[in-house]
Design a protein around this motif. Sequence first.
Motif, PDB file in Angstrom:
ATOM      1  N   LEU A   1       0.814  -1.216   0.000  1.00  0.00           N
ATOM      2  CA  LEU A   1       0.000   0.000   0.000  1.00  0.00           C
ATOM      3  C   LEU A   1       0.849   1.269   0.000  1.00  0.00           C
ATOM      4  N   ALA A   2       2.038   1.192   0.573  1.00  0.00           N
ATOM      5  CA  ALA A   2       2.920   2.362   0.638  1.00  0.00           C
ATOM      6  C   ALA A   2       3.307   2.856  -0.753  1.00  0.00           C
ATOM      7  N   GLU A   3       3.201   1.999  -1.752  1.00  0.00           N
ATOM      8  CA  GLU A   3       3.547   2.402  -3.115  1.00  0.00           C
ATOM      9  C   GLU A   3       2.608   3.495  -3.635  1.00  0.00           C
ATOM     10  N   LEU A   4       1.399   3.557  -3.121  1.00  0.00           N
ATOM     11  CA  LEU A   4       0.424   4.549  -3.591  1.00  0.00           C
ATOM     12  C   LEU A   4       0.902   5.978  -3.340  1.00  0.00           C
ATOM     13  N   ALA A   5       1.708   6.161  -2.308  1.00  0.00           N
ATOM     14  CA  ALA A   5       2.220   7.496  -1.995  1.00  0.00           C
ATOM     15  C   ALA A   5       3.091   8.047  -3.117  1.00  0.00           C
ATOM     16  N   LYS A   6       3.622   7.164  -3.946  1.00  0.00           N
ATOM     17  CA  LYS A   6       4.500   7.595  -5.031  1.00  0.00           C
ATOM     18  C   LYS A   6       3.739   8.212  -6.194  1.00  0.00           C
ATOM     19  N   LEU A   7       2.412   8.198  -6.099  1.00  0.00           N
ATOM     20  CA  LEU A   7       1.594   8.819  -7.148  1.00  0.00           C
ATOM     21  C   LEU A   7       1.063  10.186  -6.710  1.00  0.00           C
ATOM     22  N   ARG A   8       1.474  10.647  -5.539  1.00  0.00           N
ATOM     23  CA  ARG A   8       0.952  11.921  -5.019  1.00  0.00           C
ATOM     24  C   ARG A   8       1.361  13.115  -5.865  1.00  0.00           C
ATOM     25  N   ASP A   9       2.445  12.977  -6.619  1.00  0.00           N
ATOM     26  CA  ASP A   9       2.962  14.110  -7.401  1.00  0.00           C
ATOM     27  C   ASP A   9       2.288  14.254  -8.758  1.00  0.00           C
ATOM     28  N   LEU A  10       1.186  13.538  -8.968  1.00  0.00           N
ATOM     29  CA  LEU A  10       0.446  13.627 -10.244  1.00  0.00           C
ATOM     30  C   LEU A  10      -0.828  14.424  -9.995  1.00  0.00           C
ATOM     31  N   PRO A  11      -0.777  15.751 -10.102  1.00  0.00           N
ATOM     32  CA  PRO A  11      -1.883  16.614  -9.656  1.00  0.00           C
ATOM     33  C   PRO A  11      -3.185  16.457 -10.435  1.00  0.00           C
ATOM     34  N   LYS A  12      -3.119  15.985 -11.675  1.00  0.00           N
ATOM     35  CA  LYS A  12      -4.337  15.878 -12.481  1.00  0.00           C
ATOM     36  C   LYS A  12      -4.852  14.441 -12.627  1.00  0.00           C
ATOM     37  N   LEU A  13      -4.234  13.510 -11.894  1.00  0.00           N
ATOM     38  CA  LEU A  13      -4.668  12.120 -11.993  1.00  0.00           C
ATOM     39  C   LEU A  13      -6.100  11.998 -11.488  1.00  0.00           C
ATOM     40  N   ARG A  14      -6.984  11.539 -12.351  1.00  0.00           N
ATOM     41  CA  ARG A  14      -8.399  11.417 -12.007  1.00  0.00           C
ATOM     42  C   ARG A  14      -8.877   9.968 -11.979  1.00  0.00           C
TER      43      ARG A  14
ATOM     44  N   ASN B   1      -4.082  -6.626  -9.063  1.00  0.00           N
ATOM     45  CA  ASN B   1      -2.798  -6.502  -8.391  1.00  0.00           C
ATOM     46  C   ASN B   1      -2.983  -7.024  -6.963  1.00  0.00           C
ATOM     47  N   PRO B   2      -1.962  -7.597  -6.334  1.00  0.00           N
ATOM     48  CA  PRO B   2      -2.095  -8.068  -4.947  1.00  0.00           C
ATOM     49  C   PRO B   2      -2.560  -6.982  -3.991  1.00  0.00           C
ATOM     50  N   ILE B   3      -2.229  -5.736  -4.292  1.00  0.00           N
ATOM     51  CA  ILE B   3      -2.573  -4.621  -3.412  1.00  0.00           C
ATOM     52  C   ILE B   3      -4.080  -4.478  -3.200  1.00  0.00           C
ATOM     53  N   THR B   4      -4.877  -4.910  -4.160  1.00  0.00           N
ATOM     54  CA  THR B   4      -6.325  -4.736  -4.073  1.00  0.00           C
ATOM     55  C   THR B   4      -6.974  -5.663  -3.051  1.00  0.00           C
ATOM     56  N   ASP B   5      -6.208  -6.619  -2.527  1.00  0.00           N
ATOM     57  CA  ASP B   5      -6.737  -7.525  -1.506  1.00  0.00           C
ATOM     58  C   ASP B   5      -6.690  -6.909  -0.112  1.00  0.00           C
ATOM     59  N   GLU B   6      -5.977  -5.781   0.039  1.00  0.00           N
ATOM     60  CA  GLU B   6      -5.888  -5.106   1.332  1.00  0.00           C
ATOM     61  C   GLU B   6      -7.236  -4.445   1.664  1.00  0.00           C
ATOM     62  N   SER B   7      -7.670  -4.566   2.910  1.00  0.00           N
ATOM     63  CA  SER B   7      -8.996  -4.072   3.297  1.00  0.00           C
ATOM     64  C   SER B   7      -9.139  -2.552   3.175  1.00  0.00           C
ATOM     65  N   ASP B   8      -8.071  -1.809   3.427  1.00  0.00           N
ATOM     66  CA  ASP B   8      -8.141  -0.344   3.357  1.00  0.00           C
ATOM     67  C   ASP B   8      -7.522   0.210   2.073  1.00  0.00           C
ATOM     68  N   TYR B   9      -7.545  -0.592   1.030  1.00  0.00           N
ATOM     69  CA  TYR B   9      -6.940  -0.221  -0.258  1.00  0.00           C
ATOM     70  C   TYR B   9      -7.563   1.048  -0.846  1.00  0.00           C
TER      71      TYR B   9
ATOM     72  N   VAL C   1      -6.593   8.802   0.397  1.00  0.00           N
ATOM     73  CA  VAL C   1      -5.783   9.576   1.349  1.00  0.00           C
ATOM     74  C   VAL C   1      -4.562  10.150   0.643  1.00  0.00           C
ATOM     75  N   GLN C   2      -3.931   9.347  -0.179  1.00  0.00           N
ATOM     76  CA  GLN C   2      -2.715   9.778  -0.870  1.00  0.00           C
ATOM     77  C   GLN C   2      -2.998  10.687  -2.054  1.00  0.00           C
ATOM     78  N   MET C   3      -4.155  10.519  -2.692  1.00  0.00           N
ATOM     79  CA  MET C   3      -4.474  11.285  -3.909  1.00  0.00           C
ATOM     80  C   MET C   3      -5.870  11.888  -3.779  1.00  0.00           C
ATOM     81  N   ALA C   4      -5.947  13.050  -3.156  1.00  0.00           N
ATOM     82  CA  ALA C   4      -7.243  13.678  -2.875  1.00  0.00           C
ATOM     83  C   ALA C   4      -8.017  14.022  -4.147  1.00  0.00           C
ATOM     84  N   GLN C   5      -7.305  14.242  -5.236  1.00  0.00           N
ATOM     85  CA  GLN C   5      -7.951  14.644  -6.483  1.00  0.00           C
ATOM     86  C   GLN C   5      -8.542  13.473  -7.261  1.00  0.00           C
TER      87      GLN C   5
END
Length: 303
Positions: free
Chosen positions: A220-233, A240-248, A254-258
């Motif tokens: 899940l920590a990998e998601l923080a690496k996308l914070r610098d993409l201001p227009k990502l919608r 991906n294995p990450i989608t099995d996490e309950s708070d995915y 949290v990491q990408m408010a936009q």
Amino acid sequence: MTMIWMTLSQTRMILKKMMMKRRQRSGKMTGKEKNTLRKDLTDISLLRSYIHLRYVDVSENHLTDLSPLNGLTHLLWLKADGNRLRTARLNELPYLQIASFAYNQITDTEGIFHPRLGSLDLKGNRIHHVTGLDPQKLISLHTLELRGNQLESTVGINLPKLKNLYLAQNLLKKVEGLEELTGLTTLHLRDNQIETLSGFSEKMYSLQYLNLRSNMVTDLAELAKLRDLPKLRALVLLDNPITDESDYRQEALVQMAQLERLDKDYFEEEERAEASEIRQRLKEDQEQEAEPEHDPEQDQEVM
């Protein structure tokens, strides 16, 4: 439109004439074969004489050489899918805007430098590395299709004017060398072997849609690496294995408010409110950690 179809028809007529002559010489002309005259061409040298052609479709043949097209300086549109080409190399064609070489046996991206080329399709070939794509020459290229190759790296795609990049179904393990794609709005990376989300830069400030489905992101920590993409919608991380996490979903917001959509679902207002509260708590915790610790001994020294 009339001119377009007239020109396309002229190309087909030329090709049919070439095949008819060949069949007549060999004595193998039959009614059934007349309907498939364009399916076994190995030579298009006759096209050299038609220098004013603007639209050429030589798809689904057995061509290994497109050099007869080098003199067609009026060419606007070229489709050469499903042949046996090993290269897309041609002389500079000053007006060429659309070129498709899908499903051939092409192994590199060298020799492509048409100044007005806007869309280049190389999907389904055998390309391992991207080389030779010069941004000073490919000044109009906005769409590059490279899915279904054998790409091991994204290095070499240094094209700031690019808007759409399709890299699905390759052998990529990470994203690298795309920092200068300031105009990129759509990036497809589905069906690769990507484990980390490093390589996304704040310079990629136009990116709106990112498809990472069927990769190997686990943390899940990998998601923080996308914070610098201001227009990502829109972000796709299904399978991906990450989608099995309950708070995915929560962590992504949290990491990408936009972010507006994750996978196939849009975020609800309740999810946004909860993510906003979490961001605020995290900010307060960081501010407290940044404050210097109070030392009682310093107070005594002052007294």
